[in-house]
Design a protein around this motif. Structure first.
Motif, PDB file in Angstrom:
ATOM      1  N   SER A 157       0.809  -1.221   0.000  1.00 18.18           N
ATOM      2  CA  SER A 157       0.000   0.000   0.000  1.00 18.18           C
ATOM      3  C   SER A 157       0.836   1.260   0.000  1.00 18.18           C
ATOM      4  N   GLY A 158       2.149   1.140   0.138  1.00 18.99           N
ATOM      5  CA  GLY A 158       2.998   2.323   0.126  1.00 18.99           C
ATOM      6  C   GLY A 158       3.369   2.760   1.532  1.00 18.99           C
ATOM      7  N   PRO A 159       4.355   3.615   1.636  1.00 18.29           N
ATOM      8  CA  PRO A 159       4.828   4.028   2.951  1.00 18.29           C
ATOM      9  C   PRO A 159       3.901   5.029   3.624  1.00 18.29           C
ATOM     10  N   ASP A 160       3.812   4.930   4.940  1.00 25.14           N
ATOM     11  CA  ASP A 160       3.084   5.904   5.749  1.00 25.14           C
ATOM     12  C   ASP A 160       4.129   6.687   6.540  1.00 25.14           C
ATOM     13  N   ALA A 161       4.511   7.865   6.006  1.00 22.36           N
ATOM     14  CA  ALA A 161       5.607   8.623   6.606  1.00 22.36           C
ATOM     15  C   ALA A 161       5.286   9.018   8.044  1.00 22.36           C
ATOM     16  N   LEU A 162       4.040   9.447   8.320  1.00 21.52           N
ATOM     17  CA  LEU A 162       3.692   9.887   9.673  1.00 21.52           C
ATOM     18  C   LEU A 162       3.761   8.727  10.666  1.00 21.52           C
TER      19      LEU A 162
END
Length: 383
Positions: free
Chosen positions: A305-310
């Motif tokens: 799903s892609g990175p979650d920076a927060l």
């Protein structure tokens, strides 16, 4: 520059607390020398190998190093991968690609910001060198040159360990327990029935013995241009003009013979570009095959799903010691790079333990070095 010799006798320059230390290698042992200018006349013409600290470069093993295809295709794919992983790097000081002596293996090479100032301070020493390299880059070349699949290099200067395990490169602050852990992980990744055996534990004399066989030109790493090199500009311009004139004469003599072949090449290039346009989003770029190879490697991986920076930064904040500070970070499609500053190596080890077992986020240490009473660490997060 000193004349290159095929002998295994040469001068070695290492840096202890930013002070160059001259030694002479006799093929087996290092002998301290005050300075080559004070050596006997017969020794002054020996080649000079300069070993600068590993911390002045960051090396990255691209996935395309394990792919098939021509060197040109794999190099183009590696550049695309490095641009994805290190998007913050500028064009001038951004990631480059270096090759081993056999020109079969690739390595990403990024200069540290301190490299320019280091080169300025030691301009006189670097100008005398037949090759300027780092101990790790020498070990990497020596391993491929001697066909050694698994090796370990413990750097006595900064206490870090570099290893090649099942063809995979790894760095970490050197200690025996961590090495055993990484060897065990590499054994599992290699699907072997028995534990991975490390073929070679490099010592510095071992690496120096391999240097002449690798070749001085192959060991040179890209350095920033030093002040005062403009005095050689005239000679380079004359050489370039002579080479250009020679090329023009050769091309003119062959022009009539190549007319039909060139028309055929253009026909096939147009047909190939039409096929590329059917599967790639324009513009195609200089190497569409490299783009196809890179996309293929992405599609082979699991859907994410892609990175979650927060969420990632929140996890770091919750696990970090009081003096932890993120310098910068960059996120790619499958992994990211986080550069941070800590007070000491104990805090770094505590942080790594706290980050273990965090679900789909996996934190690994790529590199750590000491600077200004702190520890600079490079963490890779996979998601």
């Amino acid at each position: 520059m000193p004349r290159t010799s095929t002998s295994n006798h040469f001068f070695v320059v290492r840096f202890t607390k930013d002070v160059p230390v001259w030694e002479r290698f006799d093929g087996q042992t290092l002998h301290p020398v005050p300075h080559p200018d004070q050596a006997s006349k017969s020794l002054r013409s020996l080649p000079v190998l300069v070993l600068i600290p590993d911390r002045l470069f960051f090396f990255y093993q691209p996935e395309s190093d394990h792919h098939s295809g021509s060197l040109r295709q794999r190099t183009a794919a590696a550049r695309l991968e490095l641009e994805q992983v290190f998007p913050a790097q500028t064009t001038e000081n951004g990631p480059g690609i270096v090759l081993d002596a056999g020109r079969t293996h690739l390595l990403g090479c990024l200069p540290h910001p301190e490299l320019t100032e280091f080169a300025r301070r030691h301009q006189d020493v670097l100008a005398r060198a037949n090759a300027v390299t780092t101990p790790f880059f020498l070990a990497w070349n020596a391993g491929h040159r001697r066909r050694i699949e698994s090796w370990v290099w413990n750097n006595p200067e900064d206490g870090t360990t570099a290893a090649m395990l099942h063809g995979q490169m790894t760095f970490f602050p050197g200690n025996g327990a961590e090495l055993e852990t990484r060897i065990g992980e590499a054994s599992g990744a290699g699907n072997t029935e028995r534990s991975l055996q490390v073929d070679t534990q490099w010592s510095l004399p071992d690496l120096l013995q391999a240097a002449p066989d690798i070749g001085w030109s192959q060991l040179r790493l890209p350095l920033p241009a030093a002040a005062g090199e403009g005095s050689d500009l005239g000679g380079l311009v004359r050489w370039w003009i002579a080479a250009t004139l020679l090329g023009v004469l050769i091309c003119t003599g062959q022009a009539l013979r190549l007319t039909d072949q060139q028309a055929q090449v253009e026909h096939w290039e147009q047909a190939t570009n039409r096929l590329y346009a059917e599967v790639l989003t324009p513009p195609l770029g200089d190497d569409p095959f490299g783009r196809l190879l890179f996309r293929h490697s992405q599609l082979q991986g699991p859907v994410q799903s892609g990175p979650d920076a927060l969420a990632m930064l929140g996890l770091l904040s919750a696990s970090a010691p009081p003096e932890f500070h993120v310098e910068n970070f960059s996120l790619g499609p499958n992994s990211g790079i986080i550069r941070a500053r800590l007070a000491d190596y104990e805090q770094l080890e505590s942080l790594l333990k706290a980050l273990e077992g965090q679900g789909r986020l996996r934190f690994d240490l790529d590199q750590a070095s000491s600077a200004d009473d702190a520890v600079l660490a490079t963490l890779r997060v996979s998601y």
